[in-house]
Scaffold this motif. Sequence first.
Motif, PDB file in Angstrom:
ATOM      1  N   ARG A   1     -35.419   9.118  19.881  1.00 25.43           N
ATOM      2  CA  ARG A   1     -35.535   8.751  18.464  1.00 25.43           C
ATOM      3  C   ARG A   1     -36.676   9.536  17.826  1.00 25.43           C
ATOM      4  NH1 ARG A   1     -35.715   2.540  17.849  1.00 25.43           N
ATOM      5  NH2 ARG A   1     -35.454   3.175  15.709  1.00 25.43           N
ATOM      6  N   PRO A   2     -36.493  10.853  17.653  1.00 23.21           N
ATOM      7  CA  PRO A   2     -37.592  11.683  17.122  1.00 23.21           C
ATOM      8  C   PRO A   2     -37.864  11.414  15.650  1.00 23.21           C
ATOM      9  CG  PRO A   2     -35.610  12.991  17.345  1.00 23.21           C
ATOM     10  CD  PRO A   2     -35.304  11.643  17.932  1.00 23.21           C
ATOM     11  N   VAL A   3     -39.089  11.699  15.249  1.00 26.68           N
ATOM     12  CA  VAL A   3     -39.493  11.666  13.849  1.00 26.68           C
ATOM     13  C   VAL A   3     -38.832  12.870  13.168  1.00 26.68           C
ATOM     14  CG1 VAL A   3     -41.517  11.929  12.348  1.00 26.68           C
ATOM     15  CG2 VAL A   3     -41.681  10.556  14.439  1.00 26.68           C
ATOM     16  N   PRO A   4     -38.408  12.757  11.893  1.00 27.35           N
ATOM     17  CA  PRO A   4     -37.806  13.924  11.212  1.00 27.35           C
ATOM     18  C   PRO A   4     -38.712  15.161  11.297  1.00 27.35           C
ATOM     19  CG  PRO A   4     -37.544  11.952   9.875  1.00 27.35           C
ATOM     20  CD  PRO A   4     -38.435  11.574  11.035  1.00 27.35           C
ATOM     21  N   ASP A   5     -38.124  16.296  11.597  1.00 29.38           N
ATOM     22  CA  ASP A   5     -38.806  17.594  11.718  1.00 29.38           C
ATOM     23  C   ASP A   5     -39.790  17.650  12.884  1.00 29.38           C
ATOM     24  OD1 ASP A   5     -37.485  18.734   9.465  1.00 29.38           O
ATOM     25  OD2 ASP A   5     -38.887  17.726   8.139  1.00 29.38           O
ATOM     26  N   GLN A   6     -39.682  16.733  13.817  1.00 29.06           N
ATOM     27  CA  GLN A   6     -40.562  16.719  14.997  1.00 29.06           C
ATOM     28  C   GLN A   6     -40.281  17.916  15.886  1.00 29.06           C
ATOM     29  OE1 GLN A   6     -40.794  13.025  17.357  1.00 29.06           O
ATOM     30  NE2 GLN A   6     -40.227  14.274  19.110  1.00 29.06           N
ATOM     31  N   ILE A   7     -41.369  18.600  16.310  1.00 29.00           N
ATOM     32  CA  ILE A   7     -41.214  19.718  17.240  1.00 29.00           C
ATOM     33  C   ILE A   7     -42.017  19.490  18.524  1.00 29.00           C
ATOM     34  CG2 ILE A   7     -40.528  21.462  15.575  1.00 29.00           C
ATOM     35  CD1 ILE A   7     -43.393  22.382  15.342  1.00 29.00           C
ATOM     36  N   GLY A   8     -42.727  18.376  18.577  1.00 25.69           N
ATOM     37  CA  GLY A   8     -43.462  18.029  19.788  1.00 25.69           C
ATOM     38  C   GLY A   8     -44.183  16.712  19.615  1.00 25.69           C
ATOM     39  N   TYR A   9     -44.567  16.099  20.748  1.00 22.50           N
ATOM     40  CA  TYR A   9     -45.304  14.842  20.677  1.00 22.50           C
ATOM     41  C   TYR A   9     -46.129  14.606  21.935  1.00 22.50           C
ATOM     42  CZ  TYR A   9     -42.087  12.620  23.954  1.00 22.50           C
ATOM     43  OH  TYR A   9     -41.373  12.308  25.087  1.00 22.50           O
ATOM     44  N   LEU A  10     -47.135  13.772  21.781  1.00 24.43           N
ATOM     45  CA  LEU A  10     -47.952  13.267  22.892  1.00 24.43           C
ATOM     46  C   LEU A  10     -48.113  11.770  22.686  1.00 24.43           C
ATOM     47  CD1 LEU A  10     -51.017  15.718  23.005  1.00 24.43           C
ATOM     48  CD2 LEU A  10     -49.269  15.485  24.765  1.00 24.43           C
ATOM     49  N   ILE A  11     -48.065  11.025  23.771  1.00 27.10           N
ATOM     50  CA  ILE A  11     -48.445   9.621  23.759  1.00 27.10           C
ATOM     51  C   ILE A  11     -49.556   9.497  24.786  1.00 27.10           C
ATOM     52  CG2 ILE A  11     -47.737   7.229  24.100  1.00 27.10           C
ATOM     53  CD1 ILE A  11     -44.862   8.148  23.411  1.00 27.10           C
ATOM     54  N   MET A  12     -50.717   8.992  24.330  1.00 28.79           N
ATOM     55  CA  MET A  12     -51.907   8.945  25.173  1.00 28.79           C
ATOM     56  C   MET A  12     -52.450   7.522  25.244  1.00 28.79           C
ATOM     57  SD  MET A  12     -53.557  12.435  23.444  1.00 28.79           S
ATOM     58  CE  MET A  12     -55.068  11.650  23.190  1.00 28.79           C
ATOM     59  N   SER A  13     -53.162   7.236  26.316  1.00 31.33           N
ATOM     60  CA  SER A  13     -53.890   5.972  26.403  1.00 31.33           C
ATOM     61  C   SER A  13     -55.167   6.105  25.587  1.00 31.33           C
ATOM     62  CB  SER A  13     -54.214   5.644  27.858  1.00 31.33           C
ATOM     63  OG  SER A  13     -55.091   6.619  28.385  1.00 31.33           O
ATOM     64  N   GLU A  14     -55.868   4.988  25.365  1.00 30.03           N
ATOM     65  CA  GLU A  14     -57.103   5.031  24.576  1.00 30.03           C
ATOM     66  C   GLU A  14     -58.163   5.947  25.182  1.00 30.03           C
ATOM     67  OE1 GLU A  14     -57.932   1.165  22.022  1.00 30.03           O
ATOM     68  OE2 GLU A  14     -57.944   0.753  24.173  1.00 30.03           O
ATOM     69  N   ASP A  15     -58.127   6.131  26.492  1.00 27.30           N
ATOM     70  CA  ASP A  15     -59.124   6.998  27.124  1.00 27.30           C
ATOM     71  C   ASP A  15     -58.696   8.464  27.153  1.00 27.30           C
ATOM     72  OD1 ASP A  15     -57.195   6.987  29.101  1.00 27.30           O
ATOM     73  OD2 ASP A  15     -58.511   6.222  30.678  1.00 27.30           O
ATOM     74  N   GLY A  16     -57.544   8.790  26.534  1.00 27.45           N
ATOM     75  CA  GLY A  16     -57.119  10.183  26.411  1.00 27.45           C
ATOM     76  C   GLY A  16     -56.149  10.670  27.472  1.00 27.45           C
ATOM     77  N   ALA A  17     -55.758   9.810  28.410  1.00 27.26           N
ATOM     78  CA  ALA A  17     -54.798  10.214  29.444  1.00 27.26           C
ATOM     79  C   ALA A  17     -53.406  10.334  28.827  1.00 27.26           C
ATOM     80  CB  ALA A  17     -54.775   9.196  30.571  1.00 27.26           C
TER      81      ALA A  17
END
Length: 106
Positions: free
Chosen positions: A7-23
């Motif tokens: 379920r990508p965001v319109p015009d999405q070409i990449g993404y990251l999902i990170m934890s609060e500590d940056g992992a």
Amino acid sequence: MLDLDTRPVPDQIGYLIMSEDGAVLASGGEMENDEQSANIISGLLTLTESVDPAVFKKRSCKKISIVYEEHSYTICLSNKKIYVVKRRNGSHQNGGNDVEGRGILA
């Protein structure tokens, strides 16, 4: 967790999902396995907290946008996760194109 692959965001070409500590918990597209961007974004969020604690309370910033001519990054904090979406800027988003076909940000 939000599924940015199916379920990508319109015009999405990449993404990251990170934890609060940056992992990095998940990634895809042009940002797949992009640890360098994850470190920069984590540092940026830390910077917002250190500017002035009276103005920027810990994790009070919920959304940051970084806009370049051809693409942009939207960084959102939600449910103890950091969501980063890299989107292609279209002419409908930035007010049109100049003579050389580059976007003009208004």
